[in-house]
Design an enzyme around this catalytic site. Structure first.
Site, PDB file in Angstrom:
ATOM      1  N   HIS A 128     -32.564   7.245 -15.208  1.00 13.85           N
ATOM      2  CA  HIS A 128     -31.657   7.896 -16.148  1.00 13.85           C
ATOM      3  C   HIS A 128     -31.609   9.368 -15.796  1.00 13.85           C
ATOM      4  O   HIS A 128     -32.626  10.058 -15.816  1.00 13.85           O
ATOM      5  CB  HIS A 128     -32.128   7.717 -17.589  1.00 13.85           C
ATOM      6  N   CYS A 129     -30.426   9.856 -15.452  1.00  9.85           N
ATOM      7  CA  CYS A 129     -30.277  11.226 -14.984  1.00  9.85           C
ATOM      8  C   CYS A 129     -29.754  12.115 -16.107  1.00  9.85           C
ATOM      9  O   CYS A 129     -28.632  11.897 -16.590  1.00  9.85           O
ATOM     10  CB  CYS A 129     -29.315  11.274 -13.795  1.00  9.85           C
ATOM     11  N   PRO A 130     -30.517  13.122 -16.538  1.00 11.37           N
ATOM     12  CA  PRO A 130     -30.026  14.003 -17.609  1.00 11.37           C
ATOM     13  C   PRO A 130     -28.850  14.859 -17.173  1.00 11.37           C
ATOM     14  O   PRO A 130     -28.070  15.319 -18.007  1.00 11.37           O
ATOM     15  CB  PRO A 130     -31.259  14.866 -17.934  1.00 11.37           C
ATOM     16  N   ASN A 133     -26.082  12.777 -17.864  1.00  7.42           N
ATOM     17  CA  ASN A 133     -26.269  12.190 -19.193  1.00  7.42           C
ATOM     18  C   ASN A 133     -25.920  10.707 -19.186  1.00  7.42           C
ATOM     19  O   ASN A 133     -25.263  10.198 -20.096  1.00  7.42           O
ATOM     20  CB  ASN A 133     -25.423  12.926 -20.238  1.00  7.42           C
ATOM     21  N   ASN A 134     -26.368  10.037 -18.143  1.00  8.28           N
ATOM     22  CA  ASN A 134     -26.107   8.612 -18.000  1.00  8.28           C
ATOM     23  C   ASN A 134     -27.098   8.050 -16.987  1.00  8.28           C
ATOM     24  O   ASN A 134     -27.796   8.811 -16.301  1.00  8.28           O
ATOM     25  CB  ASN A 134     -24.676   8.356 -17.518  1.00  8.28           C
TER      26      ASN A 134
END
EC number: 2.3.1.225
Length: 383
Positions: A128-130, A133-134
């Site tokens: 999950h990549c901040p 945001n997905n």
């Protein structure tokens, strides 16, 4: 008009809320600052548009910006793809090899994992990549990796513009002495003079943009090499970690077996084509995957079940001796605890004195583990 309305639906507009997060705000801010300053510096001070080279340079800067934003928004809004709610394998007997997700009320398909931030089981989940945001997964892995490639390349071009702008504008203003270096920002000795003088504000803005460009090149470039390395092995970041734990489990128990990653085709080019295709659509449906000889569709999920059982056996039980609010950066625990908090969006859970924890792994100051609650386990990160 009808086609336009069919593309923009209510669900698409709802996805715009992903922009209201610190990750996309910072990422888009960096892109905007570097791109805008590079174009301004080129047109006004370094490479004006009335020259052929200046026009080509300006078009290249626009091209970098468009390609970076295209892949960035693709990675964000297309998303990774999710396991259908209520999904189960066609052969009911195969369910014995799969974990069941209580939240999605479905079995976890091979290579899928549940994301607590997205609250769904993600197909071929990488992480999950901040910054977008997905999640990065099956459908957007290629777009995300292309963004990691194009962003450093665009920043290198922008950094070159920044350096040459400061060099050409300040070269004739530098007065070198034995002990000091004086910079006269009041007048430029350039023929012809630029329309807008390169003043102190322009110098500060260019220097700031240069720092952002160089920092982005290093940080994002490292992420790109990590991603392309695992893609060439047809792995995800999670699967790379599972492979390491499999080898550790075999070594710990001194077992007479060898773990073989089932999805590595043995050819880097074939592995590469699993993610990158000319059509832009990844191969397969995200639920079933080709496996190498000697393995079957559930080889990795069986290994995960073994590791899950092993985690319970090898976990260390701790008793909570002090209440913890579950705050991301607990100020009431002291300065040292505040500054050693891990940089992760994983949720912390509130703990009460006397509760028990099963710690499965740890950092220097923090433990990852499971909270024991009525014979059930909730995965958490705790202090």
């Amino acid at each position: 008009m009808g086609t336009f309305c069919s593309v923009i639906k209510f669900e698409n507009l709802q996805e715009l809320k992903r922009l209201c997060h610190w990750g996309p705000i910072i990422a888009l801010g960096v892109i905007a600052i570097c791109s805008t300053m590079a174009m301004i510096d080129s047109v006004l001070w370094y490479w004006p548009l009335h020259t052929t080279g200046g026009s080509v340079n300006f078009i290249m800067l626009i091209n970098w910006t468009v390609m970076i934003l295209y892949n960035y928004f693709n990675a964000m809004f297309v998303g990774p793809g999710f396991v259908p709610l209520g999904w189960k394998p066609e052969n009911s007997q195969d369910s014995m090899y799969l974990q069941y997700c209580q939240v999605c009320q479905a079995y976890k398909a091979p290579r899928s994992h549940h994301c607590r931030k997205c609250n769904r089981c993600v197909l071929k989940m990488d992480h999950h990549c901040p910054w977008i945001n997905n999640c990065c997964g099956y459908q957007n892995h290629a777009s995300f990796t292309l963004f990691l490639l194009l962003a450093p390349l665009g920043c290198i071009h922008a950094a070159f513009i920044f350096v040459m702008t400061m060099y050409t504008q300040l070269y004739n203003r530098l007065s070198f002495g034995w002990n000091t270096v004086k910079i006269d920002m009041s007048a430029a000795r350039r023929d012809p003079l630029p329309i807008i003088p390169f003043g102190l504000a322009a110098f500060a803005a260019t220097l700031f943009a240069l720092g952002l460009a160089l920092g982005t090149t290093i940080a994002v470039g490292m992420l790109f090499f990590i991603q392309i390395k695992i893609i060439l092995r047809n792995q995800t970041s999670i699967e790379s970690w599972i492979e390491e734990k499999a080898k550790d489990r075999i070594q710990y128990y001194q077992l007479d077996e060898v773990f073989v990653f089932p999805y590595d085709t043995g050819s880097r080019w074939k592995n590469f084509k699993q993610v990158f295709t000319w059509s832009g659509v990844p191969e397969g449906d995200g639920l079933e995957w080709p496996v190498r000889e000697g393995c079957h569709q559930y080889s990795l999920t069986i290994e995960q079940l073994k590791q899950k059982a092993d985690k319970r056996v090898r976990s260390v039980r701790y008793k909570v001796i002090e209440d913890y609010s579950g705050a991301c950066c607990p100020l009431n625990k002291g300065i040292k605890t505040f500054f050693t908090s891990p940089c992760t969006e994983e949720p912390r859970i509130r703990l009460r004195k006397g509760e028990f924890i099963l710690a499965t792994r740890g950092l220097r100051y923090w433990l990852y583990g499971d909270k024991i609650l009525d014979d059930s386990f909730i995965e958490v990160i705790l202090v």
